[in-house]
Design an enzyme around this catalytic site. Structure first.
Site, PDB file in Angstrom:
ATOM      1  N   ARG B  87       0.799  -1.212   0.000  1.00  0.00           N
ATOM      2  CA  ARG B  87       0.000   0.000   0.000  1.00  0.00           C
ATOM      3  C   ARG B  87       0.837   1.271   0.000  1.00  0.00           C
ATOM      4  NH1 ARG B  87      -3.841  -3.303   1.492  1.00  0.00           N
ATOM      5  NH2 ARG B  87      -2.076  -4.402   2.342  1.00  0.00           N
ATOM      6  N   THR B  88       1.802   1.337   0.927  1.00  0.00           N
ATOM      7  CA  THR B  88       2.575   2.569   1.027  1.00  0.00           C
ATOM      8  C   THR B  88       3.375   2.769  -0.253  1.00  0.00           C
ATOM      9  OG1 THR B  88       2.744   2.146   3.392  1.00  0.00           O
ATOM     10  CG2 THR B  88       4.166   3.848   2.491  1.00  0.00           C
ATOM     11  N   LYS B 116      28.441  -4.558  -2.766  1.00  0.00           N
ATOM     12  CA  LYS B 116      29.876  -4.300  -2.919  1.00  0.00           C
ATOM     13  C   LYS B 116      30.419  -3.579  -1.695  1.00  0.00           C
ATOM     14  CE  LYS B 116      29.186  -3.715  -7.909  1.00  0.00           C
ATOM     15  NZ  LYS B 116      29.016  -2.658  -8.920  1.00  0.00           N
ATOM     16  N   ARG B 137      11.522   3.445   3.077  1.00  0.00           N
ATOM     17  CA  ARG B 137      11.079   2.593   4.174  1.00  0.00           C
ATOM     18  C   ARG B 137      12.255   1.714   4.560  1.00  0.00           C
ATOM     19  NH1 ARG B 137       5.743  -1.062   4.875  1.00  0.00           N
ATOM     20  NH2 ARG B 137       5.047   1.035   5.356  1.00  0.00           N
ATOM     21  N   HIS B 170       5.688   6.543  11.019  1.00  0.00           N
ATOM     22  CA  HIS B 170       5.097   6.323   9.700  1.00  0.00           C
ATOM     23  C   HIS B 170       4.203   7.539   9.440  1.00  0.00           C
ATOM     24  CE1 HIS B 170       3.812   4.424   6.188  1.00  0.00           C
ATOM     25  NE2 HIS B 170       3.038   3.472   6.639  1.00  0.00           N
TER      26      HIS B 170
END
Lengths: 367, 367, 367
Positions: B87-88, B116, B137, B170
């Protein structure tokens, strides 16, 4: 009518025949969800053929490309592919780009909310919150139908385009195959009356199954169904051909049919449907088309293959003008673009743009 | 002022309170990075509410959609999602598409230079070379802040939008939750004075934590904090509510509160934060909202859920008009689009476009 | 001429020298595929330098950005990256976005038809059905060449841009490195006559190998090739420098050369090319540039690094004005955009737009 779905339970719905399900996938007599090749009729096939040709022609100029990209920039499509795919995925994606449709992908369940235990229905409804289309491929049979059923019952039904589900249905492949066949015979009297040789794994190849049915719309065509015994065409398709009084021949030979074929549609052994110890043989050398066969083919024979191929189709054939499989692949992009404009009604704008161009150029709009 | 960051070390910075950090995330008195819900005040929430409504309205026509897509086509956004998200991720991505912002993703560390041995700071600076935004996120708490700190110290600070970091923050979810609450009471006297029932895992649900704080901007609202004993709201939020002299009730019952609630905000057990043997129970049946409860709810009760859900929210409720969670989900897209235009100053162009439309239509610009 | 490829077998083609292969990668005397840095000459480098500067300048305004995005919206590019990459991938992708080119990715063989046994050649031909460019990175040496050979023999040759193949070639990195060097000395008399210190893993760093060769186009430059004994520059490059009568010095010391360097190009140990038990040491502390060295560097020394870095380049240097590596990284985006417009002929439209702007502004078009 989509809204009729509210009056039928999922298990009752599942029990319906494809024919009986059709109305639930249409709105105002027009295709809404594209789930089965059984939804198509001759009129639809003719319309998509014409529309695909027009979109191809328009896109040849930068001006035309910009017209197409200006059609649907406010649309967004979700490409939900839970199975490996190159061609179907890329051709749908580029078809969207041709029409200006913005895309997003979900191709890996591990980065989505399914890992948090979300149901399939909630995933589909979530997509409907953000997108105007869901183009989906799923390994489980019937999932595309279930998605359509679920959305029909929601406040935001959006079209589901089935990009392959389980072993059976891959309707947009059927559209592009019929398109390619017709296009190949454009200057040779059309598809009617031609002999089409289908060869290879006819049992599990969903493309040949769909094609066999759609070909019945073209009177006078003959099918040769050539396969190893263990992969012969299933009884349901044979019955369908009988019912439609089609001329067909079931054969476990291949090479002897080559000289009479106007089109040869090769397929590979669909061993991704095999599981575990049940692995079939990977190839049947006697059902392979090789460069040395080219000399016995008709001069205008169309060689097709849904790709990817293995050894059943010799790459030494690629540069022969009769090899149509690369064009067939590319046709998938144009035909899928045509389908999306048809479902949303934007085909009307394309037709009218084309008719204007033709008037200006003083040539015929009959393509 | 972002540039003030040059005068403070990372460890001193970390020790600051959210309140003290706020100035480092603003430029010219305006939100630059969006990291914590503590950055928001009532004025900001009101502005985003209005802006979100306007963007939704404008987008209803193709002409309006094209106006929005013409706002920021020269902007590019990086969607850096190091944790599963549907959703986000999708709502930010489609919000970008609505505004014409071009996007790229990094969702899999194994295909990027982190394999790396690149540091997190170098990865972030690299993104700032190519993009105008980073939407991120990350499972590690504080990583979004660290990204902002790092960029403030570079030559190319660009906004960081926190799309969820660790257990706590959030902020864009908080924005869309408040938006949905207010929108639900638009025709019922507004959010002020309403009773909001928050239910489920209040301890670890970051959405209910943020919402509890933001609700304090709306005088006269009452909170009922209903959860199993082991998941009750943490002390810091309780103290905050006390300090703001909010009316609230802590309860380990659920059903008895249903009749008095104007809004019910359900949450699921956040067991992705559990590790190993510390797995909590997955559900608490007595904190579930079921179809049989619908009859005791108020007529205009707004049922919300941040989704994904499990059995705490019965899918049989989905088609009840009081179920707002699918709209809430969709609001995420509009609210995130609003936020991005606000951060970049493009909200002014939207406001002025809207005011022109309203003048032409001779209706009020008060949305 | 691309079509000449039809007259040579793949094995004969492979045996050709880079010099001999060049004509097969050009069309009408113009670069078509970009595969090797050996394809570049001084004229090309000068043109790309100028073009890159112009694209950067044009993009500074929204109007200019929209002009650039309007150039190639009817083009589609495939980003085929079969090896981890952040910078090269993102800079190519954002370069496409700057020019309005639509992109698609294949970054994970497991979701494409390669899992169904498709050959590399068929994969490439499939891309050519849908795209106008293939930008590819592949771990196997020579795969970019093989892709070009395959497409030259097909009906739809499209340009291959090599984004890194095997240990040797990464031609667009060479373009951006030369660009950054020249740009750094723009106000200091140009690159000619400068001393360039290349340090680190010179044996396997493909960027330093290419750069050493391209630098020979700039008379009077001197190279210092500073590396641990086991990673010294390979014999083929040394011979090339001898042949071109370049001034160079091979050294296994580092710090003593710092005061004389106009530019320092650091590299990391390329241990991703090591396999299994053959793991080399990961770093050589004596070939590290540290903050304490800054005081002995020239005032206008340009510090470069292709990134990602490890401990060979101290992050405490990042904010020194002589650190050019973040700009170098960003230059990759502009230089790759320039390359794509050059290959397709759209550079002419850019030049003409720029010349109009300069006329209007009454300032010189000489950038």
């Amino acid at each position: 009518m989509l809204s009729e779905t509210k009056n039928i339970t999922w298990s009752d719905f599942q029990a319906l025949s494809p024919e009986e399900k059709k109305p639930y996938f249409s709105e105002n007599g027009q295709l809404f969800h594209c789930l089965h090749s059984q939804q198509f009729d001759r009129e639809f096939i003719d319309h998509i053929y014409k529309l695909t040709n027009i979109i191809r022609s328009i896109s040849k100029s930068k001006k035309g490309s910009l017209f197409l990209q200006g059609l649907m920039p406010h649309y967004k499509a979700m490409l939900y592919f839970m199975q490996p795919s190159t061609r179907t995925y890329l051709s749908f994606r580029t078809a969207c780009q041709i029409l200006g449709i913005q895309t997003s992908d979900v191709r890996d369940a591990s980065i989505s909310s399914e890992v948090k235990g979300e149901t399939f229905e909630d995933t589909i409804r979530t997509f409907s919150s953000y997108f105007n289309f869901i183009i989906m491929r799923h390994p489980k049979e019937g999932y595309a139908e279930q998605a359509a059923y679920c959305l029909n019952n929601s406040e935001r039904p959006i079209p589901i385009l089935n990009a392959g589900s389980g072993k059976d249905q891959h309707p947009t492949q059927a559209i592009l195959d019929i398109y390619t066949l017709r296009r190949s015979f454009e200057h040779y009297g059309g598809l009617e009356g031609k002999t089409i040789l289908l060869a290879g794994d006819l049992l599990r190849g969903r493309t040949v199954r769909s094609l066999s049915k759609l070909i019945t719309f073209f009177p006078g065509t003959k099918l040769i169904l050539s396969s190893p015994e263990k992969f012969k065409m299933a009884e349901d398709v044979i019955s369908f051909l009988d019912e439609k009084q089609m001329d067909y021949e079931v054969s476990n030979e291949f090479i002897k049919h080559l000289p009479e074929a106007d089109a040869i549609y090769m397929t590979r052994v669909q061993d991704e449907h095999d599981t575990g110890s049940d692995k079939s043989e990977k190839s049947f050398p006697e059902f392979s088309l090789r460069a040395e066969h080219l000399s016995i083919l008709k001069e205008h024979c169309a060689i097709m293959h849904p790709l990817p191929r293995r050894e059943e189709l010799d790459s030494a054939i690629d540069n022969d003008p009769r090899a149509k499989y690369w064009r067939q692949e590319r046709n998938g992009m144009w035909a899928r673009a045509a389908l999306m404009t048809h479902i949303t009604g934007y085909d009307k704008k394309i037709m009218s743009y084309w008719s204007d161009i033709c008037k200006q150029a003083n040539h015929t709009a009959d393509i």
